[in-house]
Design a protein around this motif. Structure first.
Motif, PDB file in Angstrom:
ATOM      1  N   ALA A 200      16.312 -17.377  86.539  1.00  0.00           N
ATOM      2  CA  ALA A 200      16.206 -16.735  85.147  1.00  0.00           C
ATOM      3  C   ALA A 200      16.407 -18.243  84.362  1.00  0.00           C
ATOM      4  O   ALA A 200      15.584 -18.308  83.548  1.00  0.00           O
ATOM      5  CB  ALA A 200      17.225 -15.601  84.384  1.00  0.00           C
ATOM      6  N   PHE A 201      17.066 -18.880  84.736  1.00  0.00           N
ATOM      7  CA  PHE A 201      17.889 -20.376  84.007  1.00  0.00           C
ATOM      8  C   PHE A 201      16.448 -20.967  84.098  1.00  0.00           C
ATOM      9  O   PHE A 201      16.425 -21.796  83.454  1.00  0.00           O
ATOM     10  CB  PHE A 201      18.800 -20.758  84.575  1.00  0.00           C
ATOM     11  N   LYS A 202      15.745 -21.551  85.623  1.00  0.00           N
ATOM     12  CA  LYS A 202      14.796 -21.319  85.907  1.00  0.00           C
ATOM     13  C   LYS A 202      13.689 -21.116  84.589  1.00  0.00           C
ATOM     14  O   LYS A 202      13.032 -22.387  84.118  1.00  0.00           O
ATOM     15  CB  LYS A 202      14.156 -22.128  87.270  1.00  0.00           C
ATOM     16  N   ARG A 203      13.502 -20.077  84.306  1.00  0.00           N
ATOM     17  CA  ARG A 203      12.258 -19.873  83.451  1.00  0.00           C
ATOM     18  C   ARG A 203      12.483 -20.188  82.222  1.00  0.00           C
ATOM     19  O   ARG A 203      11.730 -20.399  81.381  1.00  0.00           O
ATOM     20  CB  ARG A 203      12.564 -18.238  83.839  1.00  0.00           C
ATOM     21  N   TRP A 204      13.919 -20.693  81.791  1.00  0.00           N
ATOM     22  CA  TRP A 204      14.247 -20.386  80.364  1.00  0.00           C
ATOM     23  C   TRP A 204      14.178 -22.058  80.165  1.00  0.00           C
ATOM     24  O   TRP A 204      13.478 -22.817  79.535  1.00  0.00           O
ATOM     25  CB  TRP A 204      16.084 -20.054  79.616  1.00  0.00           C
ATOM     26  N   GLU A 205      14.515 -23.279  80.957  1.00  0.00           N
ATOM     27  CA  GLU A 205      14.707 -24.282  80.788  1.00  0.00           C
ATOM     28  C   GLU A 205      13.640 -24.957  81.983  1.00  0.00           C
ATOM     29  O   GLU A 205      13.885 -26.883  81.532  1.00  0.00           O
ATOM     30  CB  GLU A 205      15.834 -24.750  80.922  1.00  0.00           C
ATOM     31  N   GLY A 206      13.335 -24.309  82.551  1.00  0.00           N
ATOM     32  CA  GLY A 206      12.189 -25.460  83.672  1.00  0.00           C
ATOM     33  C   GLY A 206      12.390 -26.342  84.842  1.00  0.00           C
ATOM     34  O   GLY A 206      12.375 -26.793  85.479  1.00  0.00           O
TER      35      GLY A 206
ATOM     36  N   ALA B  13      16.444 -25.985  87.496  1.00  0.00           N
ATOM     37  CA  ALA B  13      18.217 -25.180  88.027  1.00  0.00           C
ATOM     38  C   ALA B  13      18.991 -25.424  86.610  1.00  0.00           C
ATOM     39  O   ALA B  13      19.462 -26.593  86.478  1.00  0.00           O
ATOM     40  CB  ALA B  13      17.929 -25.944  89.615  1.00  0.00           C
ATOM     41  N   PRO B  14      19.907 -24.528  86.667  1.00  0.00           N
ATOM     42  CA  PRO B  14      21.212 -24.967  85.349  1.00  0.00           C
ATOM     43  C   PRO B  14      21.727 -26.289  86.292  1.00  0.00           C
ATOM     44  O   PRO B  14      22.048 -27.235  85.301  1.00  0.00           O
ATOM     45  CB  PRO B  14      22.062 -23.895  86.480  1.00  0.00           C
ATOM     46  N   GLY B  15      22.002 -26.454  87.228  1.00  0.00           N
ATOM     47  CA  GLY B  15      22.779 -28.239  88.222  1.00  0.00           C
ATOM     48  C   GLY B  15      22.551 -29.042  87.933  1.00  0.00           C
ATOM     49  O   GLY B  15      22.785 -29.874  86.735  1.00  0.00           O
ATOM     50  N   GLU B  16      20.374 -29.054  87.622  1.00  0.00           N
ATOM     51  CA  GLU B  16      20.165 -30.293  87.064  1.00  0.00           C
ATOM     52  C   GLU B  16      20.001 -29.993  85.527  1.00  0.00           C
ATOM     53  O   GLU B  16      20.379 -31.114  85.204  1.00  0.00           O
ATOM     54  CB  GLU B  16      18.820 -29.742  87.334  1.00  0.00           C
ATOM     55  N   TYR B  17      19.967 -29.503  85.124  1.00  0.00           N
ATOM     56  CA  TYR B  17      20.118 -29.073  83.717  1.00  0.00           C
ATOM     57  C   TYR B  17      21.403 -29.920  82.983  1.00  0.00           C
ATOM     58  O   TYR B  17      21.219 -30.605  81.791  1.00  0.00           O
ATOM     59  CB  TYR B  17      19.984 -28.091  82.471  1.00  0.00           C
ATOM     60  N   ARG B  18      22.720 -29.469  83.617  1.00  0.00           N
ATOM     61  CA  ARG B  18      23.848 -30.024  83.135  1.00  0.00           C
ATOM     62  C   ARG B  18      23.669 -31.209  83.835  1.00  0.00           C
ATOM     63  O   ARG B  18      24.828 -32.343  83.083  1.00  0.00           O
ATOM     64  CB  ARG B  18      24.710 -29.433  84.780  1.00  0.00           C
ATOM     65  N   ARG B  19      22.837 -31.865  85.128  1.00  0.00           N
ATOM     66  CA  ARG B  19      23.225 -33.479  85.038  1.00  0.00           C
ATOM     67  C   ARG B  19      22.154 -34.030  83.615  1.00  0.00           C
ATOM     68  O   ARG B  19      22.949 -35.301  83.452  1.00  0.00           O
ATOM     69  CB  ARG B  19      22.995 -33.756  85.821  1.00  0.00           C
ATOM     70  N   ARG B  20      21.540 -33.502  83.269  1.00  0.00           N
ATOM     71  CA  ARG B  20      20.792 -34.521  82.779  1.00  0.00           C
ATOM     72  C   ARG B  20      21.458 -34.235  80.877  1.00  0.00           C
ATOM     73  O   ARG B  20      21.112 -35.363  80.621  1.00  0.00           O
ATOM     74  CB  ARG B  20      19.550 -33.901  82.059  1.00  0.00           C
ATOM     75  N   HIS B  21      22.309 -33.257  80.634  1.00  0.00           N
ATOM     76  CA  HIS B  21      22.770 -33.034  80.252  1.00  0.00           C
ATOM     77  C   HIS B  21      24.136 -33.424  79.569  1.00  0.00           C
ATOM     78  O   HIS B  21      25.047 -33.625  77.907  1.00  0.00           O
ATOM     79  CB  HIS B  21      22.883 -31.972  78.956  1.00  0.00           C
ATOM     80  N   ARG B  22      24.633 -34.198  80.343  1.00  0.00           N
ATOM     81  CA  ARG B  22      26.408 -34.855  81.050  1.00  0.00           C
ATOM     82  C   ARG B  22      25.632 -35.745  81.030  1.00  0.00           C
ATOM     83  O   ARG B  22      26.586 -37.019  81.372  1.00  0.00           O
ATOM     84  CB  ARG B  22      26.999 -34.014  81.688  1.00  0.00           C
TER      85      ARG B  22
END
Length: 337
Positions: A320-326, A328-337
């Protein structure tokens, strides 16, 4: 979850801000379509677009004053928060007051997501703002948010806030002396959220203004105002509010939400169709908002987050998260932190 309206009772605060920026208040309100008769009224509303126009103009007009946001924030007091401020001041402890802030924040800052978390060595009150609004991307806004958190906390506790550190979304300014003078604690810049850290024992501080009987009366007023705000925003926002409160529980099916709104499931579906939204889409949006915010926390546990969001397993959450943001959750976390 972002709310798209807020009570016109916030307008006196905007008037004060405009006066500090030496702006033509009448001309500014006329440009954005704010009715002067609505100023200070809790039964009328302004839109986030109007708020964005006013604050963007106010903050932009004082770009020559590098610490305007800091000055605006440090001049605040719990009384500036109208009903919400008095509700917090009459609570028993600071911890209870902050819990009320999180619950009723849409009465003052619907464009912000607030969180209160235990972290190493302290308690962190953080706020992330809707990035689609122009004023939330300005340094003056970040300064005002953090300075206001500190000012409100100090006014509630009689300067016993126990501040440990402050965090800002923006980069460090060339001169941090005004920050050193006001906060008197370490400052961290380029952070994912604006936040303050306080000593854990601070939450147990009894408040001098504690007044249980009056507090319950104020709480009933706040509940009525929150309900009227939800109704004014349409059925979709009411559904989102219910889903946000029940996230992770077993009562987030359309029948459960319809019952909470005193409707049948069929009536709820019909009214949502009239607003061109679906129940599944709203539930997805609430999960998405919660996940983006939760992933920025230091102690985020992916499996627990998946459970909190109501997914049967972590694989479904990842999908679901990959559908939302394109990503994985871990990658999103690394980018935004």
């Amino acid at each position: 979850m972002w709310s798209n309206l807020l009570p016109a009772s916030v307008l006196p605060g905007l008037l004060e801000l405009a006066m500090k920026g030496r702006l033509n208040i009448q001309a500014m309100f006329e440009r954005v379509g704010i009715d002067p008769d609505s100023v200070g009224r809790r039964d009328q509303y302004i839109s986030l677009a109007q708020l964005d126009a006013v604050l963007s103009e106010a903050f932009t007009a004082v770009e020559h004053e590098p610490f305007f946001g800091l000055r605006v924030g440090r001049d605040n007091h719990y009384g500036n928060l109208d009903l919400l401020g008095n509700l917090m001041a009459t609570a028993n402890t600071l911890g209870e007051a902050l819990t009320l802030l999180l619950h009723y924040k849409n009465l003052m800052v619907p464009y912000m997501q607030l969180s209160l978390d235990q972290v190493d060595g302290g308690v962190r009150l953080a706020g992330s703002s809707d990035g689609s609004l122009n004023f939330t991307r300005l340094r003056a806004h970040n300064e005002a948010v953090v300075a206001t958190m500190v000012a409100i906390g100090r006014s509630l506790t009689g300067d016993r806030l126990g501040l440990l550190a402050v965090e800002f979304c923006h980069s460090a300014p060339p001169d941090t002396a005004p920050y050193d003078e006001y906060f008197a604690v370490p400052q961290r810049f380029d952070q994912p959220e604006n936040a303050i850290l306080v000593q854990p024992q601070t939450l147990n501080l009894p408040l001098a203004g504690a007044y249980p009987d009056y507090h319950q009366r104020l709480r009933r007023q706040a509940d009525r105002l929150l309900a009227s705000l939800s109704r004014a925003q349409g059925m979709a926002m009411q559904v989102r509010n219910v889903l946000a409160q029940r996230l992770g529980g077993d009562d987030t099916a359309i029948a459960d939400v319809a019952a909470a709104l005193n409707l049948s499931a069929r009536t709820l579906q019909r009214r949502l169709r009239q607003e061109n939204v679906s129940f599944a889409g709203l539930r997805d949006a609430v999960r998405h908002d919660y996940a983006r915010h939760a992933l920025l926390a230091d102690d985020c546990d992916m499996e627990q987050l998946a459970t909190d969001l109501g997914f049967s397993d972590i694989a479904n959450f990842y999908h679901a998260f990959k559908r939302w943001e394109g990503c994985a959750p871990g990658e999103y976390r690394r980018r935004h932190r």
